[in-house]
Structure formats: C-alpha cells, structure tokens
Design a protein around this motif. Sequence first.
Motif, PDB file in Angstrom:
ATOM      1  N   TYR A 344       0.834  -1.204   0.000  1.00 28.89           N
ATOM      2  CA  TYR A 344       0.000   0.000   0.000  1.00 28.89           C
ATOM      3  C   TYR A 344       0.869   1.253   0.000  1.00 28.89           C
ATOM      4  O   TYR A 344       0.609   2.203  -0.763  1.00 28.89           O
ATOM      5  CB  TYR A 344      -0.924   0.007   1.214  1.00 28.89           C
ATOM      6  CG  TYR A 344      -1.628   1.328   1.429  1.00 28.89           C
ATOM      7  CD1 TYR A 344      -2.698   1.717   0.619  1.00 28.89           C
ATOM      8  CD2 TYR A 344      -1.204   2.208   2.425  1.00 28.89           C
ATOM      9  CE1 TYR A 344      -3.325   2.930   0.799  1.00 28.89           C
ATOM     10  CE2 TYR A 344      -1.828   3.430   2.609  1.00 28.89           C
ATOM     11  CZ  TYR A 344      -2.886   3.791   1.790  1.00 28.89           C
ATOM     12  OH  TYR A 344      -3.506   5.012   1.967  1.00 28.89           O
ATOM     13  N   ASN A 345       1.895   1.296   0.842  1.00 29.05           N
ATOM     14  CA  ASN A 345       2.768   2.469   0.915  1.00 29.05           C
ATOM     15  C   ASN A 345       3.478   2.708  -0.415  1.00 29.05           C
ATOM     16  O   ASN A 345       3.649   3.859  -0.841  1.00 29.05           O
ATOM     17  CB  ASN A 345       3.802   2.285   2.029  1.00 29.05           C
ATOM     18  CG  ASN A 345       3.161   2.341   3.406  1.00 29.05           C
ATOM     19  OD1 ASN A 345       2.160   3.026   3.604  1.00 29.05           O
ATOM     20  ND2 ASN A 345       3.727   1.626   4.370  1.00 29.05           N
ATOM     21  N   LYS A 346       3.868   1.626  -1.077  1.00 33.21           N
ATOM     22  CA  LYS A 346       4.539   1.751  -2.369  1.00 33.21           C
ATOM     23  C   LYS A 346       3.587   2.327  -3.416  1.00 33.21           C
ATOM     24  O   LYS A 346       3.957   3.209  -4.209  1.00 33.21           O
ATOM     25  CB  LYS A 346       5.049   0.375  -2.804  1.00 33.21           C
ATOM     26  CG  LYS A 346       5.977   0.399  -3.999  1.00 33.21           C
ATOM     27  CD  LYS A 346       6.571  -0.988  -4.219  1.00 33.21           C
ATOM     28  CE  LYS A 346       7.612  -0.935  -5.321  1.00 33.21           C
ATOM     29  NZ  LYS A 346       8.253  -2.252  -5.532  1.00 33.21           N
ATOM     30  N   LEU A 347       2.353   1.830  -3.417  1.00 33.22           N
ATOM     31  CA  LEU A 347       1.357   2.338  -4.359  1.00 33.22           C
ATOM     32  C   LEU A 347       1.005   3.795  -4.080  1.00 33.22           C
ATOM     33  O   LEU A 347       0.896   4.612  -4.998  1.00 33.22           O
ATOM     34  CB  LEU A 347       0.078   1.493  -4.269  1.00 33.22           C
ATOM     35  CG  LEU A 347       0.020   0.169  -5.021  1.00 33.22           C
ATOM     36  CD1 LEU A 347      -1.331  -0.484  -4.789  1.00 33.22           C
ATOM     37  CD2 LEU A 347       0.254   0.368  -6.512  1.00 33.22           C
ATOM     38  N   HIS A 348       0.831   4.107  -2.801  1.00 35.01           N
ATOM     39  CA  HIS A 348       0.433   5.461  -2.403  1.00 35.01           C
ATOM     40  C   HIS A 348       1.488   6.484  -2.816  1.00 35.01           C
ATOM     41  O   HIS A 348       1.158   7.580  -3.291  1.00 35.01           O
ATOM     42  CB  HIS A 348       0.210   5.509  -0.891  1.00 35.01           C
ATOM     43  CG  HIS A 348      -0.383   6.791  -0.417  1.00 35.01           C
ATOM     44  ND1 HIS A 348       0.405   7.862   0.014  1.00 35.01           N
ATOM     45  CD2 HIS A 348      -1.678   7.218  -0.310  1.00 35.01           C
ATOM     46  CE1 HIS A 348      -0.386   8.864   0.359  1.00 35.01           C
ATOM     47  NE2 HIS A 348      -1.652   8.500   0.174  1.00 35.01           N
ATOM     48  N   ASP A 349       2.745   6.132  -2.676  1.00 39.13           N
ATOM     49  CA  ASP A 349       3.835   7.048  -3.046  1.00 39.13           C
ATOM     50  C   ASP A 349       3.933   7.223  -4.555  1.00 39.13           C
ATOM     51  O   ASP A 349       4.346   8.283  -5.033  1.00 39.13           O
ATOM     52  CB  ASP A 349       5.173   6.525  -2.505  1.00 39.13           C
ATOM     53  CG  ASP A 349       5.221   6.539  -0.982  1.00 39.13           C
ATOM     54  OD1 ASP A 349       4.416   7.269  -0.372  1.00 39.13           O
ATOM     55  OD2 ASP A 349       6.064   5.817  -0.407  1.00 39.13           O
ATOM     56  N   SER A 350       3.571   6.195  -5.319  1.00 33.06           N
ATOM     57  CA  SER A 350       3.701   6.280  -6.782  1.00 33.06           C
ATOM     58  C   SER A 350       2.579   7.082  -7.428  1.00 33.06           C
ATOM     59  O   SER A 350       2.736   7.608  -8.530  1.00 33.06           O
ATOM     60  CB  SER A 350       3.718   4.865  -7.380  1.00 33.06           C
ATOM     61  OG  SER A 350       2.458   4.247  -7.206  1.00 33.06           O
ATOM     62  N   ARG A 351       1.403   7.152  -6.760  1.00 34.32           N
ATOM     63  CA  ARG A 351       0.247   7.911  -7.255  1.00 34.32           C
ATOM     64  C   ARG A 351      -0.102   7.539  -8.709  1.00 34.32           C
ATOM     65  O   ARG A 351      -0.126   8.393  -9.603  1.00 34.32           O
ATOM     66  CB  ARG A 351       0.496   9.414  -7.147  1.00 34.32           C
ATOM     67  CG  ARG A 351       0.745   9.861  -5.708  1.00 34.32           C
ATOM     68  CD  ARG A 351       0.793  11.366  -5.581  1.00 34.32           C
ATOM     69  NE  ARG A 351       1.050  11.777  -4.213  1.00 34.32           N
ATOM     70  CZ  ARG A 351       0.120  11.838  -3.250  1.00 34.32           C
ATOM     71  NH1 ARG A 351      -1.134  11.503  -3.545  1.00 34.32           N
ATOM     72  NH2 ARG A 351       0.429  12.198  -2.025  1.00 34.32           N
TER      73      ARG A 351
END
Length: 485
Positions: A344-351
């Motif tokens: 989730y954190n990886k996805l959230h940072d990539s936007r």
Amino acid sequence: TLYYFIRLCLEKILLQCILQSRTLSGADAINALRPFYFAVHPDFFGQHPKEREVNENSLKRLNGYLENLQKPGFRSFKPTQLTFYVREREPNSSNVQESFSASGFRAVSFTLHTRDLLSTVLDILNSCSLSTEHVQSLSVNSQPGKEAKSTVNRPIKWDKTYYSFTGFKDPEEELEQAQRVETTLISWLDDNEASAVKKLKKSLPLRKELERLKLELSHQLQLSDIRWQRSWGIAHRCSQLHSLGRLVQQRPEVLKNVKGRTVVFTDRSGMSAAGHIMLGTMDVHHHWTKVFERLPIYYKLQKRLLLLEDRISQLLGGIQVIYIEELQPLLTLEEYYETLDSFYNKLHDSRLPFHPRSLRGLQMILESDRYAPSLHEFGHFTVPTVCDPATLQWFIFAKAQEARENLKRKEEMLITEKELIDTSTEKFSLDRLYKEPSVSSAQMIDCCKRLLEESLPYLQGMHLCISHFYSVLQDGDLCIPWNWK
C-alpha cells in the motif's frame, strides 16, 4: 571342458563386478544424496504449499524404493516414476548451504529402475543436475569415473555375443526393457487393488471415529469447519481432535470466542491470513490456549487488514484484493498485514493514475516471491510485492479484458469439474473422489473425462485421489496421476 572352464571364469569375473557395484551402504547412500535432499526438502518450500506436498509424497516413495534395495534377497522391482521440485542454484556460489537461490525452482521427473544403491544414487543426482563427484570419495569399491552419467555402471562392457554364448541375461537389454515398460492405470490397479482394499478396511473404524469427533467438536464449539493443512493419516487426525477435546474440557472459558470460525491443524499456531484459527500440531496445550486468548486482538487486526485491502483497491481502480488458500502460502495474519501495508505504501507514493472503479469486478493476489505480474487461468492477477508500479499499471490495462473472460470461464470450469466428479463417483461407486491442491481444474476435468470412458470395477467403494503419481496411501486411498495412461 574348455567351454565350461571359460564359462566358470566369466561367471567369477561377472559376479565380482556385480558385487563391486552393490557395495554402497545405506548410510553411504544417505550421505551421497545430501545435496539432493537439501534441494528438494519440503521444509524449504514453506511458501509453496503445492510444491511442498509433491516433494513430501515423492520422498516417501523414494525412501520406500531405497529401503527395498537394502532388503536381503531383494530381486523383483517395478520402475518408479518420481517428480520433485528442485530449488535452483545460484551460478557463482561454491558453498552448498548458500548455493540455492530463493528466486525459484524447477520440476524434475525421472524413473527409477536400478537394482543397486550406487546406480540409484547416481541416477537421482544426475537427473537433478547435481554433482556426483563426492560419490567417488565414499568407501565404494567401484569407481564411476567418466561413466557416472550412465544408468549402467559396470567396469567391463561385455560384447553381445557373450550373452548369447553363455545364456546370461544382458543387463543393458533388461534396462532398456524396463525403460520401455510404462505403467498403465489398469496394470497398476491390478497390482495394487488388494493392498489398497486391505488398508482401507483397516482404516474404516478410525474414519468413523474421525467423523464423530469432528461433528462433536464442531457442534460443541459452534465452528464453521475443521480442516487440516497437510495430508496427515487418519490416526494422526484423530489424535489431534482428541487433544483439542481435552483442552475444551480443561479450559472451556478460553474457547468462548471461536463461534463461526474455522480451525486448521497446521505446522504453527496463530491466525491465518484467511482468518482461520491455526493450531500447530507440534505445539502443546499452552500454545493453543494463548491463541484462543488472543482471538479478540486477532479480530481487531483482521478489521484493519480488510480496511487496508479496501485502500489498495481504491488506488488500483476498484480491483479486489483477495487471498486464495489453495494457491498461496499459508501466512499468518501478521505476516499478511505487513505484506499489504508495504504494498500500500509503495502504491500510495507512486500515485498511479487509475480511473476510479475502472477495474471493478477484477481480482488480484499478492505474492512476495515473484518479480513479474501474471494472469492466472482463473482470471485473477498475481502481483509481486516488489513489482514496479508503472509496470503493474501497464500489465493490468493490457490484460484486463482477458482477465474478465477468464473469470467467466472459471465459473463454467468449476461447474463442469463438480459435475464430472459427481458423475465419476456415481459411475464407479466410489466412496470419495478428490484431488490434490497441485492439480488444476483443467487437469481434473481432463482426467475425469477419460476415466468415464473406462470400465473400472476395481474402484468400487474406494477413496480415489487425483495426483501427479501412483501411490497407495497408508489409509488405503488410491492416488493416480491426472494424466494416467
């Protein structure tokens, strides 16, 4: 007299060669096979339940073959086909303990048809592309030398005229015949039906006891189900249920929060990613009690996990994050939560620019041991936790339509599979027909269709398991490969 003198000399030389090739002891064989055991041991396949089960069953059959070779007077044998998943080696590693990578494994199938330990050991190592150099260092009289890769390991190679002159059997010709003999379903059932019936009859009282215990505990604790992660024997399962029953009597207050849940007997205790209560079969009541006492904490964590799945779904256009027990490693709730949180954190940072709800109806599972996304035949995406977000976005967009088609086909396939299982069970008067998790629905469908074309009176009242190999289990279940001949 000259003929008999020549024959006597040749017999002595041949006998000496045969004795030399059989001097490998059981302990030497185990030492020689250490690299093989290290490459296929089920304990190293904890993240791959299907492959672990195949290796477990194949090791049982291999050990039986090796035991037979060491029995005094052992003569007759049947070619034994085995399949193993072998962990891949790192190309530049010299240390055996570090020479296997976690990136993957390969499937290896081979047939054992040798009559001595040395040839069998060499066959196994060569089939798995493992070194045989260390075998020469063991206390063995014969020296494999450059012929180590040959399935026939004799110091002298006799001319064909020797066998026609003396009347002895040619080992090479016997070996070729053994290789040509392919086990068929009919021949295997002919040879193994009596053994399976005997074991099944012996297990029937225990099977009834298992069903009684399971129903009693499920009703008493108001459980949704009781399952086993691995294919333990009936006696072992009864013992586990008796143990749970004793805990219920001794500490009934700690089981007040289990209503509606599924209990799974497995290798460790805790709560699984699917929300099932895991009871480790090697743990004592103290460990089980701690799990039951922690259930309120687990339930809170499960709610947070579901919320995390929803957030990931929103970032990926509405695609549903699911966990499939049959296809994924058995993770604890904590392990799965950490995996989801990291992703989730990886996805959230990539936007990533996914349009809201554009992928509704699609499904995905997360796996930590892959590096590239893939699309399963059942329509769900398999997404590596380390996958580059941009690569993932492109892959999902490119495969979205195919995924929807596969999902529709999945429902049809599951219906067809169930219908064929029911029809086959009825036609052959089977007591039970089931498959191992490593057998796909497509393979099961193909197997059942071909079975229905046969007349198999041997199967009446039997428990038939569709697998990848032939075997009779300890409780009388018949295992046959899905692609039987």
